[in-house]
Design an enzyme around this catalytic site. Structure first.
Site, PDB file in Angstrom:
ATOM      1  N   THR A   1       0.856  -1.194   0.000  1.00 58.03           N
ATOM      2  CA  THR A   1       0.000   0.000   0.000  1.00 58.03           C
ATOM      3  C   THR A   1       0.887   1.236   0.000  1.00 58.03           C
ATOM      4  O   THR A   1       1.787   1.349   0.835  1.00 58.03           O
ATOM      5  CB  THR A   1      -0.902   0.051   1.247  1.00 58.03           C
ATOM      6  OG1 THR A   1      -0.102  -0.021   2.428  1.00 58.03           O
ATOM      7  CG2 THR A   1      -1.941  -1.051   1.240  1.00 58.03           C
TER       8      THR A   1
ATOM      9  N   ASN B   1       1.501   4.693   1.065  1.00 60.33           N
ATOM     10  CA  ASN B   1       0.977   5.569   2.126  1.00 60.33           C
ATOM     11  C   ASN B   1       1.261   7.025   1.761  1.00 60.33           C
ATOM     12  O   ASN B   1       2.354   7.346   1.303  1.00 60.33           O
ATOM     13  CB  ASN B   1       1.657   5.236   3.460  1.00 60.33           C
ATOM     14  CG  ASN B   1       1.397   3.807   3.929  1.00 60.33           C
ATOM     15  OD1 ASN B   1       1.349   2.878   3.132  1.00 60.33           O
ATOM     16  ND2 ASN B   1       1.258   3.630   5.229  1.00 60.33           N
TER      17      ASN B   1
ATOM     18  N   GLU C   1      -3.718   4.762   2.971  1.00 54.48           N
ATOM     19  CA  GLU C   1      -2.911   3.755   2.277  1.00 54.48           C
ATOM     20  C   GLU C   1      -3.624   3.251   1.050  1.00 54.48           C
ATOM     21  O   GLU C   1      -4.754   2.797   1.137  1.00 54.48           O
ATOM     22  CB  GLU C   1      -2.711   2.527   3.148  1.00 54.48           C
ATOM     23  CG  GLU C   1      -2.348   2.782   4.544  1.00 54.48           C
ATOM     24  CD  GLU C   1      -2.186   1.466   5.264  1.00 54.48           C
ATOM     25  OE1 GLU C   1      -2.212   0.409   4.622  1.00 54.48           O
ATOM     26  OE2 GLU C   1      -2.039   1.527   6.479  1.00 54.48           O
TER      27      GLU C   1
END
Ligand SMILES: Cc1cc2nc3c(=O)[nH]c(=O)nc-3n(C[C@H](O)[C@H](O)[C@H](O)COP(=O)(O)O)c2cc1C
Ligand SMILES: Nc1ncnc2c1ncn2[C@@H]1O[C@H](COP(=O)(O)OP(=O)(O)O)[C@@H](O)[C@H]1O
Ligand SMILES: [Mg+2]
Length: 209
Positions: free
Chosen positions: A44, A46, A114
């Protein structure tokens, strides 16, 4: 804990995003806790929560879907449609699923934003099968990212196991994909020449770095 209920295949109205969506957020890709890839196999990207706190302080925590673009001056990407390396100044608009909140499974004390970038919707979905290999690009830390949030999927939950969390994120990817494949949402990703002026404006914003 996640309620033991079947999941809806799409989220949000078929007619297109409803207020407060679309929501625009931007920021550089920063380091998280390093769990996405290592613990879950789901990277993910961020971004700082500052932009969200400033513009949409009341937005509820949870899982959302939308469209992202990465600054092509900082991260050259393969164009999934042609296989060419895209070194031009045109960013690629990519489908995304994201989490905004405190990751109750990990009990974070700071709010994170995220984003998991999914493969182009023209490709077969890797997450249609159990225990999939999630989409993975070369790392693009520090790259500037524009995100257009188009809809809300669900609240964040705690889970009995990491496998249960991974399975729910897999379903989130499928819900995001099916939601974005609807006519009123596809236009945010692809210019078919039919888009309303506000959709064209959002696409132009996504590509502006
Ligand atoms: C679509 C999506 C849904 C998520 N849902 C939850 C959730 O319901 N509960 C939770 O604790 N974490 C959830 N997460 C967050 C993961 O726990 C998180 O991505 C992971 O901790 C990686 O964090 P890191 O970027 O700091 O390494 C979700 C992530 C994504 C991409
Ligand atoms: N499909 C993808 N979606 C989002 N980030 C990706 C993807 N593929 C590779 N990455 C890279 O992986 C990084 C995130 O991995 P993650 O394990 O979540 O680490 P962190 O905790 O630092 O966010 C992103 O910052 C990005 O550079
Ligand atoms: Mg991450």
């Amino acid at each position: 804990m996640r309620p033991d209920k079947p999941r809806d295949p799409v989220a949000g109205p078929d007619a297109g995003p409803e207020s407060p969506y679309p929501i625009r957020l931007s920021g550089p890709v920063i380091k998280g806790f390093g769990r996405g890839s290592k613990d879950l196999g789901i990277p993910t990207a961020n971004i700082p929560a500052d932009d969200l706190s400033e513009k949409h302080p009341d937005l509820t925590t949870g899982v959302y879907y939308g469209v992202v673009a990465l600054d092509p001056k900082e991260f050259a990407q393969e164009n999934g449609l042609t296989g060419d390396i895209e070194n031009s100044h045109k960013p690629i608009l990519q489908p995304a699923v994201l989490s905004i909140g405190y990751n109750p499974y990990y009990k974070n004390t700071v709010r994170s934003v995220e984003i998991h970038i999914m493969p182009p919707l023209t490709q077969p979905s890797p997450t249609a099968v159990a225990r999939p290999k999630f989409n993975r690009l070369p790392d693009f830390y520090d790259t500037h990212l524009n995100l257009l949030i188009l809809g809300y999927i669900r609240p964040e939950f705690d889970y009995v196991s990491v496998d249960a969390l991974i399975e729910d994120i897999r379903v989130d990817c499928e819900v995001a994909r099916e939601s974005l494949l609807r006519d009123a949402y596809k236009q945010y990703l692809v210019d078919d020449g039919q888009g309303a002026s506000d959709i064209n404006e959002d696409r132009t914003w996504l590509s502006s770095f």
